[in-house]
Every structure is written in structure tokens, then in C-alpha cells.
Design a protein around this motif. Structure first.
Motif, short mmCIF file in Angstrom:
data_model
loop_
_atom_site.label_atom_id
_atom_site.label_comp_id
_atom_site.label_asym_id
_atom_site.label_seq_id
_atom_site.Cartn_x
_atom_site.Cartn_y
_atom_site.Cartn_z
N LYS A 39 11.30 2.50 -2.56
CA LYS A 39 10.29 1.44 -2.69
C LYS A 39 10.55 0.54 -3.89
CE LYS A 39 6.87 3.70 -0.01
NZ LYS A 39 5.86 3.19 0.92
N PRO A 59 3.06 -3.38 7.88
CA PRO A 59 3.79 -3.78 6.67
C PRO A 59 3.64 -2.71 5.59
CG PRO A 59 1.74 -5.03 6.87
CD PRO A 59 1.87 -4.22 8.13
N ASP A 60 4.66 -2.53 4.77
CA ASP A 60 4.58 -1.60 3.63
C ASP A 60 4.02 -2.40 2.45
OD1 ASP A 60 5.08 -0.05 1.29
OD2 ASP A 60 6.50 1.15 2.46
N ILE A 61 2.78 -2.14 2.11
CA ILE A 61 2.07 -2.94 1.11
C ILE A 61 2.71 -2.77 -0.26
CG2 ILE A 61 -0.18 -3.35 0.03
CD1 ILE A 61 -1.38 -1.98 2.63
N LEU A 62 2.94 -1.53 -0.63
CA LEU A 62 3.50 -1.22 -1.95
C LEU A 62 4.89 -1.84 -2.11
CD1 LEU A 62 3.49 0.25 -4.66
CD2 LEU A 62 4.14 2.34 -3.46
N LYS A 113 11.49 8.52 -2.46
CA LYS A 113 10.54 7.47 -2.08
C LYS A 113 10.42 6.43 -3.19
CE LYS A 113 7.29 8.83 0.55
NZ LYS A 113 6.15 9.56 1.07
N VAL A 157 -1.82 4.75 4.06
CA VAL A 157 -1.73 3.64 5.03
C VAL A 157 -1.05 4.14 6.30
CG1 VAL A 157 -0.93 1.28 5.36
CG2 VAL A 157 -1.50 2.08 3.06
N ASP A 200 1.42 4.15 9.14
CA ASP A 200 2.72 3.49 9.24
C ASP A 200 2.82 2.63 10.50
OD1 ASP A 200 3.88 4.50 6.88
OD2 ASP A 200 4.11 6.46 7.83
N THR A 247 -5.45 0.62 -4.31
CA THR A 247 -5.81 0.84 -2.90
C THR A 247 -6.20 2.30 -2.74
OG1 THR A 247 -3.57 1.42 -2.17
CG2 THR A 247 -4.20 -0.91 -2.05
N GLY A 252 3.24 4.33 -7.10
CA GLY A 252 3.05 4.80 -5.72
C GLY A 252 2.55 6.23 -5.71
N PHE A 253 2.01 6.63 -4.60
CA PHE A 253 1.62 8.02 -4.39
C PHE A 253 2.44 8.60 -3.25
CE2 PHE A 253 -2.10 9.95 -6.54
CZ PHE A 253 -2.24 9.00 -7.53
N ALA A 265 -1.11 2.31 -5.76
CA ALA A 265 -1.29 2.43 -4.31
C ALA A 265 -1.55 3.89 -3.96
CB ALA A 265 -0.04 1.92 -3.59
N THR A 266 -2.84 4.24 -3.85
CA THR A 266 -3.15 5.63 -3.45
C THR A 266 -3.50 5.70 -1.97
OG1 THR A 266 -5.56 5.56 -3.79
CG2 THR A 266 -4.21 5.95 -5.74
N ALA A 267 -3.66 4.56 -1.31
CA ALA A 267 -4.11 4.58 0.09
C ALA A 267 -3.11 5.30 0.99
CB ALA A 267 -4.34 3.16 0.58
O1 C5P Z 1 6.08 5.53 2.67
P1 C5P Z 1 4.91 6.38 2.32
O2 C5P Z 1 3.69 6.07 3.15
O3 C5P Z 1 5.15 7.82 2.27
O4 C5P Z 1 4.60 5.94 0.81
C1 C5P Z 1 3.43 6.25 0.18
C2 C5P Z 1 3.11 5.21 -0.85
O5 C5P Z 1 3.28 3.89 -0.32
C3 C5P Z 1 1.65 5.26 -1.24
O6 C5P Z 1 1.58 4.79 -2.57
C4 C5P Z 1 1.01 4.31 -0.26
O7 C5P Z 1 -0.23 3.81 -0.73
C5 C5P Z 1 2.04 3.23 -0.14
N1 C5P Z 1 2.10 2.57 1.19
C6 C5P Z 1 1.72 1.26 1.31
N2 C5P Z 1 1.82 0.65 2.56
C7 C5P Z 1 2.26 1.30 3.62
C8 C5P Z 1 2.63 2.66 3.48
C9 C5P Z 1 2.54 3.27 2.26
O8 C5P Z 1 1.29 0.65 0.34
N3 C5P Z 1 2.34 0.69 4.79
#
Ligand code: C5P
Length: 400
Positions: free
Chosen positions: A348, A312-315, A344, A281, A283, A198, A329-330, A277-279
Motif C-alpha cells: 500500500k 477502490p482501495d481508499i487507503l 501489506k 472495507v 473488497d 475511517t 493502515g490496519f 484507515a481502520t475501516a
Molecule cells: O487490503 P486490506 O483490506 O487487507 O487492507 C486493510 C487496510 O486497508 C485497512 O487499513 C483498511 O481500512 C484499508 N482499506 C481501504 N480500502 C479498501 C480496502 C482496505 O482503505 N478498499
């Protein structure tokens, strides 16, 4: 050297075509990337661009005939093909492709292609011709034969042609040929692996003209997708709203909101070897999306209050799958990088997190990364994002 073309030796064979001028630029790109380039030119090629130009750009004498007396053994076709990591015929004219397909040996280029060791010096062909010549059954027969014989055909593109017609047959641009050659020659530790990435921000609409988003150019994620494709992986890139070109060989799915990103990622995640997961996202999103633009009330001073809902937290959701891919994760932090990132990673439930200082990298072409896993930390010092991405992918390939 993280650039896969560094130290490679390319035998660049030019046949006749107006597109020859693009090969001057390609030679520059290759030399700049640290490759060495030996140019050979057919008689027809010299009608379009001079050996002087190609010699100056490649820094090597150009070879023009199989009877070149400068070669002590009089065998340029053997000598030049033995030292090359690849032979690139560009522009490849219809005539040259016919000669290559037939295995002819009556002029320098086809002779050299015939004499090379097929396993050690792969042949790449970059066609350039008029659309009718390209579409002709004879040319298509030759293309099919070249592929059957193991050659890789790059392009052609469609578009305006020098003759004024429009259609298939136009040679790829210098940068595209460079990208494809790099993709071809890069080591392939991830061959047979599937990777999901991402990248970019998400955009959460408030009304038809406004929204909430995060800082993220998408450059790091796109570089990772590119490096993974170079390494031979089947890469799917789920991208938020960014204006970046899709890296060569990457399948791209564009989304806007976090929910859309979630909906794109989750059905694919179970079939992946790794998820990166670099996006950035968002919150939260506005709980309600207004159908029409929110208007300032005449004379009123009250700003609207926007109720928010959690995304939703995708990662975390991917990491919780019964058989999750290897999750990376990033973490973009502004202080206490290692400490926050490790917290973190644990929260996660993922094996690896990549930490960077957010404000120091947003939108830039360079970055510095800190890889943190159960065992400890590894620093990747400041470099351009593509070099860092290649290093990260090399690291990841040892973990899969
Ligand atoms: O919780 P935080 O946003 O700081 O975590 C960052 C990591 O979680 C990144 O790898 C980001 O792509 C991923 N993430 C995600 N879905 C979200 C929030 C963060 O996949 N809703």
C-alpha cells in the motif's frame, strides 16, 4: 497511565439545583478513573443532596463554609484551589453564575474561584436551571462574561426539566460531564493537527434487503477518533454502518458503501496531517444492485450467481496523493500476523501499519496491537481499545 484523568485532582463545587444528584454519579466516575475529588457545597446545594453522600463517594471531608475551622490557617479558598488541577462548578445555579461573573467573595465557592490561580486551575461551569432563567438576558450576560474571563461552560442540554417545562437549561448527564472534563484535561500533543479516520464495515447492497458486509464493530476506529480528539486534533470520522455514539468533539460523516467512503475521504485527505484507515472495507461489491428483492423461483433449486466488481482501495488511493497525509493502515489477519501485515504495508506504500488478529478482537472491547514501520515492530499488549487508541495516538504524535 493512559487515562488522562488518572492522578488529577478535581475541586468539585456544588451550588443549589435538583441536578445535584447527578454529581453523586459524576464523583463515582471520577474516583473510578483514578482522580481525587474534593467536594465543596453551598448552603443551597445541601438542600438537594447531603454532604454525607458526597463525602462517602469522594472519600474526603466535604467543605461547606469559608469559615471551616478544620483548615489550620482558616483559608480553605487558598488551600483547596492551590492543589487542584481544575475547579468544576456543577450544578452551577443562576445565582452562582452571577456571583462568579461578578467576582464576589462572600461565600465559599465564588471566593475560591476568585482566589484560584487562573493559569493553573482552570474553571469549568456546568449550568443547571429552568429554561426561562437560562434564557434571561441577565444569565446570558453572566455566561458571556464568564467565557470572556476564561471559564469553560459545559452545556446546558435541552430537554425535560424538573419543573415540568421543556427547553434549554438542563444540566448535562454525569457521563457527559466526565467526557468533557477528560477532553479538557488530556495532554494536547496534536493541537493544530487534522486527522481523518475511517471506521466500521461497509455494506454493499445486492437488492433492497440483502447485502455483503465485513465483520467490524467500529469500536477500534471510534476509540482512535476519541483519543485523537482528546489529544487536541480536529478529527473527522467517516463511519460505515455501526451503532456507536459519536465521540465528543469529533465530526462524523456516515456512509454505507465503499464507494461512498471513498467519495467522502478523498476530497478531505489532502488537508489532513494523518489518515488512519481502520475501516473493514469490502473488497468487492455486487456489480449490479437489483431494484427489487431477488425472489426464489417456485420449485426451482438454482441459487443466483452474483457478479462482483472491485471496490477502490481508499487507503492506497490516499497514499498515492501527491502530498499524502501520514498514512496508517490496519491489518486484520488470522495467522502470520507480522509477515502478512508488513507485506501489506509495502504493497500500500504507507509508513505505518497496525496489525491485529481479526477473529480474536471482532466486536470485543479489548485488543492487542502490533505497530510495524520501516524500522521494525512495537507491541501494544492486550488492553481495552480506548487505552490502546490513546497509546497509538501518543506514538503517532511523535511521528508527525
Ligand atoms: O487490503 P486490506 O483490506 O487487507 O487492507 C486493510 C487496510 O486497508 C485497512 O487499513 C483498511 O481500512 C484499508 N482499506 C481501504 N480500502 C479498501 C480496502 C482496505 O482503505 N478498499
Amino acid at each position: 497511565m493512559s487515562n488522562p484523568l488518572h492522578g488529577k485532582h478535581i475541586l468539585l463545587a456544588m451550588s443549589g439545583g435538583i441536578a445535584g444528584y447527578k454529581i453523586a454519579e459524576l464523583t463515582r466516575l471520577l474516583v473510578k478513573a483514578g482522580a481525587s475529588v474534593q467536594v465543596m457545597m453551598s448552603e443551597a446545594a445541601q438542600q438537594f443532596i447531603t454532604p454525607v453522600t458526597m463525602q462517602a463517594l469522594s472519600g474526603r471531608e466535604v467543605v461547606l463554609t469559608q469559615w471551616d475551622a478544620r483548615q489550620p490557617n482558616h483559608m480553605p479558598h487558598i488551600n483547596l484551589s492551590r492543589e487542584a488541577d481544575a475547579m468544576l462548578v456543577a450544578p452551577a445555579s443562576a445565582d452562582m453564575m452571577a456571583a462568579l461573573a461578578q467576582g464576589r467573595a462572600d461565600e465559599l465557592i465564588a471566593l475560591t474561584a476568585l482566589a484560584r490561580r487562573i493559569e493553573e486551575c482552570p474553571l469549568l461551569v456546568v449550568p443547571a436551571m429552568n429554561r426561562e432563567m437560562w434564557a434571561h438576558p441577565a444569565t446570558q450576560r453572566n455566561v458571556a462574561q464568564l467565557k470572556a474571563d476564561g471559564a469553560t461552560v459545559l452545556g446546558p442540554a435541552a430537554g425535560d426539566q424538573a419543573c415540568g417545562e421543556i427547553g434549554d437549561g438542563r444540566m448535562l448527564e454525569a457521563q457527559q460531564i466526565f467526557d468533557q472534563l477528560l477532553l479538557f484535561l488530556a495532554p494536547k500533543p496534536l493541537r493544530g493537527r487534522a486527522l481523518l479516520v475511517t471506521a466500521g464495515p461497509t455494506f454493499e447492497p445486492i437488492d433492497p434487503v440483502r447485502g455483503i458486509t465485513n465483520h467490524s464493530s467500529g469500536k477500534m476506529g471510534f476509540a482512535i477518533a476519541q483519543a485523537a480528539a482528546e489529544a487536541g486534533a480536529a478529527v473527522t470520522l467517516v463511519a460505515g454502518p455501526v451503532s456507536l455514539p459519536t465521540p465528543p468533539g469529533v465530526r462524523r460523516i456516515d456512509v454505507q458503501t465503499a464507494q461512498q467512503m471513498f467519495d467522502a475521504v478523498l476530497p478531505l485527505a489532502g488537508q489532513q496531517d494523518a489518515f488512519i484507515a481502520t475501516a473493514a472495507v469490502a473488497d468487492w461489491r455486487p456489480a449490479q444492485v437489483h431494484k427489487h428483492k431477488l425472489k426464489k423461483a417456485e420449485g426451482a433449486v438454482t441459487a443466483p450467481t452474483i457478479a462482483m466488481a472491485e471496490n477502490p482501495d481508499i487507503l492506497a488511493a490516499v497514499a498515492r496523493l501527491p502530498q499524502p497525509p501520514f498514512c496508517v493502515g490496519f491489518a486484520a489477519e488470522s495467522e502470520k500476523l507480522a509477515e502478512h501485515a508488513e507485506a501489506k504495508r509495502r504493497r500500500k506504500g504507507i509508513p505505518l501499519i497496525v496489525a491485529n488478529l481479526g477473529p480474536a478482537t471482532f466486536g470485543r472491547d479489548d485488543n492487542a496491537l502490533l505497530l510495524i514501520d520501516e524500522q521494525g515492530q512495537r507491541e501494544l499488549p492486550r488492553a481495552d481499545k480506548l487505552s490502546l487508541a490513546r497509546e497509538l495516538i501518543r506514538d503517532l504524535s511523535t511521528r508527525l
